[in-house]
Design a protein around this motif. Structure first.
Motif, PDB file in Angstrom:
ATOM      1  N   ASP A  24     -46.424-109.660 -11.300  1.00  0.00           N
ATOM      2  CA  ASP A  24     -45.379-108.751 -11.789  1.00  0.00           C
ATOM      3  C   ASP A  24     -45.667-108.303 -13.223  1.00  0.00           C
ATOM      4  O   ASP A  24     -45.543-107.119 -13.543  1.00  0.00           O
ATOM      5  CB  ASP A  24     -43.997-109.400 -11.700  1.00  0.00           C
ATOM      6  N   GLN A  27     -48.618-105.925 -13.142  1.00  0.00           N
ATOM      7  CA  GLN A  27     -48.229-104.618 -12.615  1.00  0.00           C
ATOM      8  C   GLN A  27     -47.415-103.810 -13.620  1.00  0.00           C
ATOM      9  O   GLN A  27     -47.468-102.582 -13.616  1.00  0.00           O
ATOM     10  CB  GLN A  27     -47.427-104.789 -11.318  1.00  0.00           C
ATOM     11  N   SER A  28     -46.690-104.489 -14.507  1.00  0.00           N
ATOM     12  CA  SER A  28     -45.903-103.771 -15.514  1.00  0.00           C
ATOM     13  C   SER A  28     -46.793-103.070 -16.534  1.00  0.00           C
ATOM     14  O   SER A  28     -46.333-102.205 -17.279  1.00  0.00           O
ATOM     15  CB  SER A  28     -44.940-104.730 -16.222  1.00  0.00           C
ATOM     16  N   TYR A  30     -49.270-101.194 -15.626  1.00  0.00           N
ATOM     17  CA  TYR A  30     -49.712 -99.968 -14.967  1.00  0.00           C
ATOM     18  C   TYR A  30     -48.621 -98.899 -14.988  1.00  0.00           C
ATOM     19  O   TYR A  30     -47.433 -99.208 -14.826  1.00  0.00           O
ATOM     20  CB  TYR A  30     -50.018-100.223 -13.493  1.00  0.00           C
ATOM     21  N   ARG A  47     -51.132 -98.687  -7.289  1.00  0.00           N
ATOM     22  CA  ARG A  47     -50.614 -99.875  -7.980  1.00  0.00           C
ATOM     23  C   ARG A  47     -50.142-100.920  -6.962  1.00  0.00           C
ATOM     24  O   ARG A  47     -50.404-102.110  -7.100  1.00  0.00           O
ATOM     25  CB  ARG A  47     -49.467 -99.413  -8.875  1.00  0.00           C
ATOM     26  N   GLU A  48     -49.454-100.466  -5.912  1.00  0.00           N
ATOM     27  CA  GLU A  48     -48.922-101.376  -4.886  1.00  0.00           C
ATOM     28  C   GLU A  48     -50.049-102.028  -4.078  1.00  0.00           C
ATOM     29  O   GLU A  48     -49.996-103.217  -3.775  1.00  0.00           O
ATOM     30  CB  GLU A  48     -47.951-100.630  -3.968  1.00  0.00           C
ATOM     31  N   ASN A  50     -53.058-102.534  -5.115  1.00  0.00           N
ATOM     32  CA  ASN A  50     -53.718-103.444  -6.028  1.00  0.00           C
ATOM     33  C   ASN A  50     -52.944-104.751  -6.156  1.00  0.00           C
ATOM     34  O   ASN A  50     -53.535-105.823  -6.217  1.00  0.00           O
ATOM     35  CB  ASN A  50     -53.916-102.782  -7.387  1.00  0.00           C
ATOM     36  N   ALA A  51     -51.620-104.679  -6.153  1.00  0.00           N
ATOM     37  CA  ALA A  51     -50.799-105.893  -6.235  1.00  0.00           C
ATOM     38  C   ALA A  51     -51.086-106.804  -5.041  1.00  0.00           C
ATOM     39  O   ALA A  51     -51.199-108.023  -5.197  1.00  0.00           O
ATOM     40  CB  ALA A  51     -49.313-105.541  -6.298  1.00  0.00           C
TER      41      ALA A  51
END
Length: 132
Positions: A24, A27-28, A30, A47-48, A50-51
């Protein structure tokens, strides 16, 4: 526009979150429409996507460490070369030399291009059972 100190802090937050396995927080760093690309497959991830990749990586690799960091900040982004080290479930210690190039706008990463040797990646991705 982000200044050098802000970009440096973003890079440190980003790789620190990766070491900690905090997807989390990572991801913040990006932008919502960030593009992530790896030379080993040539595919651009969202982004999703990649998470999801990173969650699998964190499950498979323990003791993550971005060692020997060489961070170079430039207007609009940064380049970091490092040795990603970690331990697979079977106890094998691994090292993945990497180079990450990021474009930064408004304090977040808008594009990440990651370069590493595919032979090293294969060792990180190997599916192994727990050490008995």
């Amino acid at each position: 526009m982000s200044n050098e100190a802000e970009i440096r802090a973003l890079a440190e937050k980003f790789f620190g979150a990766g070491e900690a396995g905090d997807i989390d927080a990572l991801q913040s760093c990006y932008a919502p429409d960030a593009v992530i690309w790896h030379n080993t497959d040539g595919i651009e991830q969202t982004r999703e996507d990649n998470a999801q990749t990173l969650r699998g990586f964190v499950r498979r690799i323990q003791n993550r460490d971005y060692g020997n960091r060489r961070l170079h900040v430039f207007p609009g982004g940064f380049v970091q070369m490092h040795d990603l080290k970690g331990t697979r479930a079977d106890g094998v210690n691994l090292t993945l030399p990497a180079c990450v190039v990021c474009q930064v706008k408004d304090g977040v990463i808008t594009r990440l291009d990651e370069f590493f040797d595919s032979a090293h990646v294969a060792l990180f991705r190997a599916e192994v059972g727990p050490k008995s």
